[in-house]
Design a protein around this motif. Structure first.
Motif, mmCIF file in Angstrom:
data_model
loop_
_atom_site.group_PDB
_atom_site.id
_atom_site.type_symbol
_atom_site.label_atom_id
_atom_site.label_comp_id
_atom_site.label_asym_id
_atom_site.label_seq_id
_atom_site.Cartn_x
_atom_site.Cartn_y
_atom_site.Cartn_z
ATOM 1 N N ILE A 21 0.835 -1.204 0.000
ATOM 2 C CA ILE A 21 0.000 0.000 0.000
ATOM 3 C C ILE A 21 0.865 1.246 0.000
ATOM 4 O O ILE A 21 0.589 2.222 -0.713
ATOM 5 N N ASP A 22 1.929 1.220 0.795
ATOM 6 C CA ASP A 22 2.829 2.368 0.862
ATOM 7 C C ASP A 22 3.456 2.658 -0.495
ATOM 8 O O ASP A 22 3.678 3.822 -0.860
ATOM 9 N N LEU A 28 -3.790 8.165 2.749
ATOM 10 C CA LEU A 28 -5.127 7.918 3.286
ATOM 11 C C LEU A 28 -5.434 6.420 3.294
ATOM 12 O O LEU A 28 -5.937 5.891 4.290
ATOM 13 N N HIS A 29 -5.123 5.748 2.189
ATOM 14 C CA HIS A 29 -5.355 4.303 2.134
ATOM 15 C C HIS A 29 -4.459 3.568 3.129
ATOM 16 O O HIS A 29 -4.877 2.576 3.731
ATOM 17 N N GLN A 30 -3.242 4.056 3.302
ATOM 18 C CA GLN A 30 -2.338 3.443 4.276
ATOM 19 C C GLN A 30 -2.924 3.564 5.688
ATOM 20 O O GLN A 30 -2.899 2.606 6.469
ATOM 21 N N ALA A 31 -3.479 4.742 5.986
ATOM 22 C CA ALA A 31 -4.087 4.943 7.299
ATOM 23 C C ALA A 31 -5.313 4.058 7.479
ATOM 24 O O ALA A 31 -5.487 3.422 8.538
ATOM 25 N N LEU A 100 -14.517 1.340 14.998
ATOM 26 C CA LEU A 100 -13.288 1.851 14.401
ATOM 27 C C LEU A 100 -13.497 3.222 13.774
ATOM 28 O O LEU A 100 -12.632 4.097 13.862
ATOM 29 N N SER A 101 -14.646 3.403 13.131
ATOM 30 C CA SER A 101 -14.938 4.702 12.507
ATOM 31 C C SER A 101 -15.006 5.795 13.559
ATOM 32 O O SER A 101 -14.492 6.906 13.361
ATOM 33 N N ALA A 102 -15.641 5.493 14.690
ATOM 34 C CA ALA A 102 -15.726 6.480 15.769
ATOM 35 C C ALA A 102 -14.369 6.701 16.421
ATOM 36 O O ALA A 102 -13.999 7.837 16.750
ATOM 37 N N LEU A 103 -13.621 5.622 16.572
ATOM 38 C CA LEU A 103 -12.329 5.714 17.241
ATOM 39 C C LEU A 103 -11.330 6.559 16.461
ATOM 40 O O LEU A 103 -10.570 7.353 17.034
ATOM 41 N N TYR A 104 -11.346 6.391 15.130
ATOM 42 C CA TYR A 104 -10.364 7.081 14.292
ATOM 43 C C TYR A 104 -10.953 8.250 13.504
ATOM 44 O O TYR A 104 -10.246 8.852 12.684
ATOM 45 N N PHE A 166 -6.688 -3.871 -6.816
ATOM 46 C CA PHE A 166 -7.917 -3.811 -6.016
ATOM 47 C C PHE A 166 -7.793 -2.965 -4.753
ATOM 48 O O PHE A 166 -8.721 -2.947 -3.935
ATOM 49 N N GLY A 167 -6.698 -2.278 -4.564
ATOM 50 C CA GLY A 167 -6.540 -1.389 -3.419
ATOM 51 C C GLY A 167 -6.531 -2.129 -2.089
ATOM 52 O O GLY A 167 -5.934 -3.203 -1.960
ATOM 53 N N ILE A 168 -7.219 -1.564 -1.097
ATOM 54 C CA ILE A 168 -7.256 -2.164 0.232
ATOM 55 C C ILE A 168 -7.866 -3.563 0.192
ATOM 56 O O ILE A 168 -7.433 -4.464 0.924
#
Length: 213
Positions: A21-22, A28-31, A100-104, A166-168
């Protein structure tokens, strides 16, 4: 030295998707991948609480040539890891993304399947870590090297291509595929060595023919 090499290879395997990914996607995708991959360590941590206390009994069983007790303990631990993984998969599918969405503070809603795939990969990694310890007890470190090299070769080939296409999603599935191959590459020599040990133990228990006078 061999176990240090095994540890280095397994470190690469767990991080191969991140490297891909890097190299091919943006920060953003890496995060996002990092957020999604975080729960995989929960599976490994919970599993370690199960198999670590059993390593000494496994070593004693192997030293006593108690193959039935040895293999039974390994099977029981693997079954518990599978149960933990399934429970974590269900939790990830239902609660993982909202938490996870709320956490990050990130919208991870498109990645429910990818999260479950990564958590499942974490379960296979936990089995691989168990088998690493088991194979060390069996003095089969060379088989550990071979298995890790095979899995690392797959990761080096598959992760960049899958991530590019296919990305992530590709990174997640390539991680799972690598971990599945790693477990298979350990199970084959484990089963072979266990079979040899059983045969040796059975032969040692056979009555010896009387000595001729």
């Amino acid at each position: 030295a061999l176990l240090a090499l095994v540890t280095s290879l397994q470190y690469y395997l767990t991080n191969a998707p991140k490297y891909a990914i890097d190299a091919r996607l943006d920060d953003l995708h890496q995060a996002y991948y990092g957020y999604l991959a975080m729960p995989t360590f929960v599976v490994s941590m919970l599993s370690s609480f199960i198999y670590n206390p059993n390593l000494t009994p496994l070593g004693l069983s192997w030293a006593r040539h108690d193959m039935r007790g040895f293999s039974s303990t390994v099977r029981r631990i693997i079954a518990l890891i599978v149960a933990i993984t399934i429970a974590c998969d269900v939790a990830a599918a239902i609660l993982g993304i909202p938490i996870l969405s709320a956490l990050y503070a990130a919208d991870l809603s498109p990645y429910v399947i990818e999260l479950v795939v990564l958590v499942t990969g974490g379960g296979f990694l936990a089995v691989a870590m168990l088998l690493t310890s088991v194979m060390a007890i069996m003095r089969r470190q060379n088989s550990l090297i071979v298995g890790n090299v095979i899995a690392a070769a797959l990761a080096a080939l598959l992760c960049p291509v899958a991530t590019e296409l296919f990305g992530i999603t590709g990174a997640a599935w390539s991680y799972l595929a690598t971990m599945v191959l790693l477990v298979i590459s350990f199970l084959v020599p484990y089963a072979r060595e266990l079979s040899r040990a059983r045969e040796s133990a059975e032969e040692s228990q056979l009555p010896k023919p009387p000595a001729r006078g």
